[in-house]
Design a protein around this motif. Structure first.
Motif, PDB file in Angstrom:
ATOM      1  N   TYR A 108       4.917  -0.693  -1.591  1.00 67.23           N
ATOM      2  CA  TYR A 108       4.748  -0.292  -0.190  1.00 67.23           C
ATOM      3  C   TYR A 108       5.288   1.094   0.142  1.00 67.23           C
ATOM      4  N   ALA A 109       6.149   1.628  -0.699  1.00 70.31           N
ATOM      5  CA  ALA A 109       6.704   2.969  -0.455  1.00 70.31           C
ATOM      6  C   ALA A 109       6.854   3.701  -1.789  1.00 70.31           C
ATOM      7  N   ARG A 140       9.115   6.740  -2.787  1.00 71.42           N
ATOM      8  CA  ARG A 140      10.572   6.620  -2.905  1.00 71.42           C
ATOM      9  C   ARG A 140      11.043   6.444  -4.342  1.00 71.42           C
TER      10      ARG A 140
END
Length: 153
Positions: A9-10, A13
């Motif tokens: 989802y990210a 990062r």
């Protein structure tokens, strides 16, 4: 599971992800077999079984006792309902290295997921779910070169 979710989802990062012990779709797939083996109904709340299993390891006892029981329960409730992160993780572009002990019930599902989705995988011989991460010499011999690839890029 948290690492898989961050990658899915990210992905911005992370540069790489190393994951041991669970494949991104494995927890839910193993619950029915565990309940059946224990003679429990399919709708049994598995949380207490997971917690009791974790309390079998002294390090985990300290972690659990220092934490917030409601937060642990909320985390479990969320990831146990996760429909599976495999496709989203594979599409994230984050390089993934997975590992599991050969005596871990998640070994084959992790290996199979890695093969199907282009992730790397290695086995830690003669190790179960709790032993594999503690075999640091064997694990780091594979993890450190994987992480170094990030610096070289």
């Amino acid at each position: 599971m948290t690492g898989y979710a961050v990658a899915a989802y990210a992905p911005e990062r992370l540069t790489r992800l190393v994951a041991g012990g669970f494949d991104p779709d494995g927890f839910r797939s193993r619950v029915p077999a565990v309940l059946a083996a224990l003679g429990l109904p399919g709708d049994h709340d598995v949380y207490e079984l997971v917690k009791q299993g974790a309390l079998g390891h002294p390090y985990q006892v300290a972690v659990i006792e220092a934490g917030d029981p409601a937060a642990y329960r909320a985390n479990y409730d969320r990831f146990s309902r996760e429909p599976g992160l495999g496709p989203r993780l594979a599409a994230s572009g984050v390089p993934v290295l997975m590992y599991a002990g050969t005596a871990d019930p998640w070994h084959d599902p992790m290996r199979d997921h890695a093969l199907a989705h282009g992730a790397r995988f290695f086995s830690v011989p003669d190790s179960d779910h709790g032993q594999a991460p503690r075999r640091s010499r064997q694990v780091l011999a594979r993890v450190l070169p994987f992480l170094e690839e990030c610096r070289a890029a």
